[in-house]
Design a protein around this motif. Structure first.
Motif, short mmCIF file in Angstrom:
data_model
loop_
_atom_site.label_atom_id
_atom_site.label_comp_id
_atom_site.label_asym_id
_atom_site.label_seq_id
_atom_site.Cartn_x
_atom_site.Cartn_y
_atom_site.Cartn_z
N GLU A 168 -15.40 51.11 -15.99
CA GLU A 168 -16.17 50.52 -14.89
C GLU A 168 -16.53 49.07 -15.19
O GLU A 168 -16.43 48.19 -14.33
N GLU A 169 -16.93 48.81 -16.44
CA GLU A 169 -17.30 47.45 -16.84
C GLU A 169 -16.12 46.49 -16.69
O GLU A 169 -16.27 45.37 -16.17
N VAL A 170 -14.93 46.94 -17.11
CA VAL A 170 -13.74 46.09 -17.06
C VAL A 170 -13.35 45.79 -15.62
O VAL A 170 -13.06 44.63 -15.26
N TYR A 171 -13.32 46.81 -14.77
CA TYR A 171 -12.88 46.59 -13.39
C TYR A 171 -13.90 45.77 -12.60
O TYR A 171 -13.52 44.96 -11.75
N ASN A 172 -15.18 45.95 -12.86
CA ASN A 172 -16.18 45.12 -12.19
C ASN A 172 -16.03 43.66 -12.60
O ASN A 172 -16.12 42.75 -11.76
N ALA A 173 -15.79 43.44 -13.91
CA ALA A 173 -15.61 42.08 -14.41
C ALA A 173 -14.35 41.44 -13.81
O ALA A 173 -14.34 40.26 -13.45
N THR A 174 -13.28 42.25 -13.69
CA THR A 174 -12.03 41.75 -13.11
C THR A 174 -12.23 41.37 -11.65
O THR A 174 -11.76 40.32 -11.18
N HIS A 175 -12.96 42.22 -10.91
CA HIS A 175 -13.23 41.95 -9.50
C HIS A 175 -13.99 40.63 -9.35
O HIS A 175 -13.64 39.78 -8.50
N ASP A 176 -15.04 40.44 -10.16
CA ASP A 176 -15.83 39.21 -10.09
C ASP A 176 -14.99 37.99 -10.47
O ASP A 176 -15.10 36.92 -9.84
N MET A 177 -14.15 38.15 -11.49
CA MET A 177 -13.28 37.04 -11.93
C MET A 177 -12.31 36.62 -10.84
O MET A 177 -12.16 35.43 -10.53
N MET A 178 -11.66 37.61 -10.21
CA MET A 178 -10.69 37.31 -9.16
C MET A 178 -11.37 36.68 -7.95
O MET A 178 -10.82 35.78 -7.29
N LYS A 179 -12.58 37.14 -7.65
CA LYS A 179 -13.33 36.59 -6.52
C LYS A 179 -13.63 35.11 -6.76
O LYS A 179 -13.46 34.27 -5.85
N ARG A 180 -14.06 34.78 -7.98
CA ARG A 180 -14.41 33.38 -8.27
C ARG A 180 -13.20 32.46 -8.23
O ARG A 180 -13.29 31.34 -7.74
N GLU A 193 1.46 49.65 -0.78
CA GLU A 193 1.35 49.29 0.62
C GLU A 193 0.88 47.84 0.73
O GLU A 193 0.34 47.27 -0.21
N GLU A 194 1.09 47.25 1.90
CA GLU A 194 0.78 45.84 2.08
C GLU A 194 -0.67 45.52 1.71
O GLU A 194 -0.94 44.51 1.07
N ASP A 195 -1.60 46.42 2.13
CA ASP A 195 -3.01 46.15 1.85
C ASP A 195 -3.39 46.48 0.40
O ASP A 195 -4.52 46.22 -0.02
N GLU A 196 -2.45 47.06 -0.38
CA GLU A 196 -2.72 47.39 -1.79
C GLU A 196 -2.14 46.35 -2.75
O GLU A 196 -2.45 46.37 -3.94
N LYS A 197 -1.29 45.47 -2.23
CA LYS A 197 -0.54 44.56 -3.11
C LYS A 197 -1.45 43.61 -3.89
O LYS A 197 -1.25 43.36 -5.08
N GLU A 198 -2.46 43.09 -3.22
CA GLU A 198 -3.35 42.15 -3.90
C GLU A 198 -4.09 42.83 -5.04
O GLU A 198 -4.23 42.28 -6.13
N ALA A 199 -4.58 44.07 -4.77
CA ALA A 199 -5.26 44.82 -5.82
C ALA A 199 -4.31 45.14 -6.96
O ALA A 199 -4.69 45.13 -8.13
N SER A 200 -3.03 45.42 -6.63
CA SER A 200 -2.04 45.75 -7.65
C SER A 200 -1.86 44.60 -8.64
O SER A 200 -1.90 44.80 -9.85
N VAL A 201 -1.66 43.37 -8.09
CA VAL A 201 -1.44 42.24 -9.01
C VAL A 201 -2.72 41.86 -9.74
O VAL A 201 -2.66 41.35 -10.86
N SER A 202 -3.88 42.12 -9.14
CA SER A 202 -5.13 41.74 -9.80
C SER A 202 -5.45 42.65 -10.98
O SER A 202 -6.30 42.32 -11.81
N HIS A 203 -4.77 43.81 -11.06
CA HIS A 203 -5.02 44.75 -12.15
C HIS A 203 -3.89 44.78 -13.17
O HIS A 203 -3.70 45.77 -13.87
N ALA A 239 -10.54 39.44 -18.42
CA ALA A 239 -11.86 39.73 -17.85
C ALA A 239 -12.77 40.34 -18.91
O ALA A 239 -13.96 39.99 -19.02
N PHE A 240 -12.22 41.26 -19.71
CA PHE A 240 -13.00 41.89 -20.77
C PHE A 240 -13.44 40.85 -21.80
O PHE A 240 -14.58 40.85 -22.28
#
Length: 699
Positions: free
Chosen positions: A590-602, A620-630, A638-639
């Protein structure tokens, strides 16, 4: 006989000898067993002078032996005694020659032998054996040949003790044929002679000859011992001769020889080098005692099998066991640290070298250069290189390769030029390194010239690796057609690696036709890797041929070829953390994914635009951005951001090529978070700083 006593300090009484008994009760026992320091010996010496007992040759010899052989750091004292003897006899000369050979200087031993020849003392078999060992240490072949002539002239040719050291001398000087003639000419070849010949072959890395000679021993029914088996096990490891190695292992077990630490260590090393690391570990764990050689053999076994985390874990166990590492240990540990990007552990090794004032040998220095380069610390590599008291072609090559992989192609070429000015001749590996520098820096003309110079000026016949480097130079520069024709015109059969190099360039420059041709050649030569199909699939995806991209992925699944998951490592406070792409089972999830989300947002707020072509094809098209961000390196970065202080450099190691999106994102992360980020992928380093990369997007 002139006698001189060293000054005696009356301030403190003799600690080891409280009472000086009258001689000649047992002077040898007194001197050899009770004298623990030079000061003790000094007082006994004075007493012998005072009582005139030093006039007894036996007592003088015992005193000299105590100073020259038994006591550490007393060689100067022994020399002072020797130089005050009027007419030293053969035994006295033997003591001094033997001691000088082993403790101080073999050259001094040889000069003393010359002096002995001018005196009335006649050399005996012990003299000749010691002086031959001095010749071995000095690699003094000419002088050794003169001693050989003296041996024949004086009738020592049939003395097995002398002949064994003669075999050793010739083998050490690289004259194996002469050593073998001496061995074959022995009227009776005792076990010691066989062991000397085996050791000679081993010293010259003639592993096949070691095995052949051992089979000859077995055929003739010559008895062997632990020394024999240690030599043969070493050869089995180098030859990957598991069958003979296992036979020796069974013999050791059946004859209960497992108490011999050197023999079992050789067995551990043999199994490890034959790829049987688990078996090696079993023998290692069963050892009652483990010295530094045993620990080093097992650590080396893990590192050579690329089980580097286990190598470092075992090294930490070695430290807990209070066993000091040696050079072999440290070279293996540095290699493992380089593979894992374990900068802190590798720095500890260098700190240990400095603290213990160990000599920075060529092997150790080269390992440090390579370690720092592979951790992205190329300035530290240069600093180590400049500190080395001596360098060779391997240390120069390691530095040139390090500069090349860290984006300093022009610097690599400058060191290559300096290397030649220092009259160090480059070898074929050096040219692989310098061609790699041209490839990463986009120096096409320089690469062409160096390839020609390698053949014309240095007489080095290009190997498949050199042709592959030229394909990489041309392909990275976008000269795909020229690279393709270069492969077609190669005088040797191109292998899958050469075609794979071209395929990677086709991916970077979106050349579908030659990319398809490259994969066909790879498939015809070997079972393709998952990366080969993925490269072609990505080429199709980059030109919007999505159906073809999916078709290629389907072919992978039909053939049972699984995609290697993207994996990134980061070392924090000496602990290595591992992340996989879209990892759902990592620690601190949870800590890693929250940090990644905040990093990508900034970074999106700062202008980053996701390159979704690098997303999973089944997303899927709406999943692609999340795929590359992880992707794994983003999770690791991020960690690192949340677990380190602001301004700390982050160092990431990835098992696959950095994708376009991760490259663009990391540039933006370095700018937004004001961090220097070093990412090592399977091919090179990327140094990200203030929104730019050392590769200048030429990658």
């Amino acid at each position: 006989m002139a006698l001189t006593a060293f000054p005696i300090s009356p301030a403190k009484p003799l600690t080891a000898i409280t009472t000086i008994p009258q001689f000649p009760h047992n002077p040898k026992t007194l001197i050899l067993q009770q004298c623990k320091t030079t000061r003790d010996l000094n007082q006994v010496h004075a007493h012998l002078i005072k009582t005139r007992l030093l006039l007894n040759p036996t007592i003088t010899e015992n005193l000299l032996e105590s100073a020259a052989i038994l006591l550490p750091n007393a060689m100067d004292y022994a020399l002072s005694i020797f130089h005050n003897l009027d007419e030293p006899d053969t035994l006295v000369y033997n003591i001094m020659i033997r001691s000088l050979t082993y403790k101080l200087s073999p050259l001094e031993a040889f000069l003393l032998f010359k002096k002995m020849q001018e005196s009335s003392a006649e050399p005996d078999e012990f003299t000749l054996s010691s002086i031959l060992k001095a010749c071995s240490k000095l690699r003094a072949l000419r002088e050794g040949e003169q001693i050989h002539a003296h041996i024949v002239k004086c009738g020592f040719k049939s003395n097995g003790f002398v002949e064994n050291t003669l075999i050793h001398m010739y083998a050490t000087c690289g004259e194996l044929e002469v050593a073998r003639r001496v061995f074959d000419g022995l009227p009776e070849r005792a076990r010691m002679a066989w062991n000397s010949m085996l050791a000679g072959y081993m010293k010259n890395k003639c592993w096949d000859e070691v095995v052949k000679l051992f089979h000859e021993m077995l055929k003739l029914g010559v008895g062997f011992d632990e020394v024999t088996l240690t030599s043969v096990l070493t050869a089995c490891g180098r030859l990957a001769n598991l069958e003979l190695g296992e036979w020796i292992g069974d013999y050791i077990e059946a004859n209960r020889l497992k108490g011999n630490i050197a023999l079992v260590t050789s067995l551990v090393d043999m199994y490890a080098k034959c790829g049987q690391v688990e078996t090696a570990r079993r023998f290692f764990d069963r050892m009652d005692r483990r010295d530094v050689v045993a620990w080093s053999a097992m650590i080396s076994g893990y590192s050579q099998a690329n089980r580097c985390r286990e190598a470092l874990d075992l090294f930490h166990d070695m430290q807990k066991a209070n066993v000091d590492p040696n050079e072999v240990t440290m070279v293996s540990v540095l290699y493992s640290c380089a593979v894992l990007g374990a900068l802190k552990t590798g720095k500890w090794v260098e700190f240990y070298i400095k603290k213990e004032k160990l000599k920075l040998t060529v092997n150790l220095g080269t390992a440090l250069i390579d370690f720092y380069a592979k951790c992205g610390c190329i300035d530290s590599s240069i600093e180590v290189f400049n500190r080395m008291p001596s360098t060779n072609v391997f240390s120069w090559t390691a530095l040139i390769q390090g500069l090349a992989s860290n984006g300093q192609g022009k610097g690599a070429l400058e060191y290559f030029q300096l290397m030649q000015e220092k009259n160090i001749k480059p070898n074929n590996v050096t040219f692989i390194a310098v061609l790699s520098a041209c490839s990463h820096a986009g120096l096409v003309n320089e690469g062409r010239n160096l390839f020609t110079s390698m053949i014309k000026d240095f007489g080095i016949e290009p190997r498949i690796e050199h042709y592959g480097s030229m394909v990489d130079i041309l392909g990275r520069a976008g000269l795909i057609e020229e690279a393709y024709q270069f492969i077609k015109n190669m005088p040797i059969q191109p292998n899958a690696v050469v075609w794979r190099t071209l395929l990677a360039s086709c991916r970077a420059h979106k050349n579908v036709e030659i990319g398809e041709e490259s994969l066909k050649h790879i498939i015809s030569l070997e079972t393709p890797h998952s990366g080969d199909y993925i490269l072609l699939s990505n080429i199709y995806a980059s030109v919007d041929r999505r159906e073809d991209a999916i078709r290629v992925r389907d072919q992978m699944r039909e053939k049972g070829i699984e995609k290697a998951p993207g994996c990134s490592l980061i070392e924090l406070d000496g602990v290595i953390y591992e992340f996989f792409a879209e990892d759902k089972a990592c620690p601190h999830l949870e800590e890693v994914y929250n940090a990644t989300h905040d990093m990508m947002k900034r970074i999106k707020e700062a202008g980053y635009v996701p390159y979704t072509t690098d997303a999973r094809l089944d997303a899927e098209e709406d999943e692609k951005e999340a795929s590359v961000s992880h992707h794994s390196e983003k999770l690791a970065i991020a960690f690192g951001l949340i677990r380190t202080l602001p301004g700390t450099t982050l160092r990431i190691s990835k098992n696959l090529r950095v994708c376009t999106d991760c490259h663009n994102a990391t540039k933006m992360i370095s700018k937004v978070f004001n961090r220097q980020i070093v990412v090592r992928d399977w091919n090179r380093f990327h140094h990200f700083k203030e929104g730019s990369c050392s590769c200048n997007d030429y990658w």
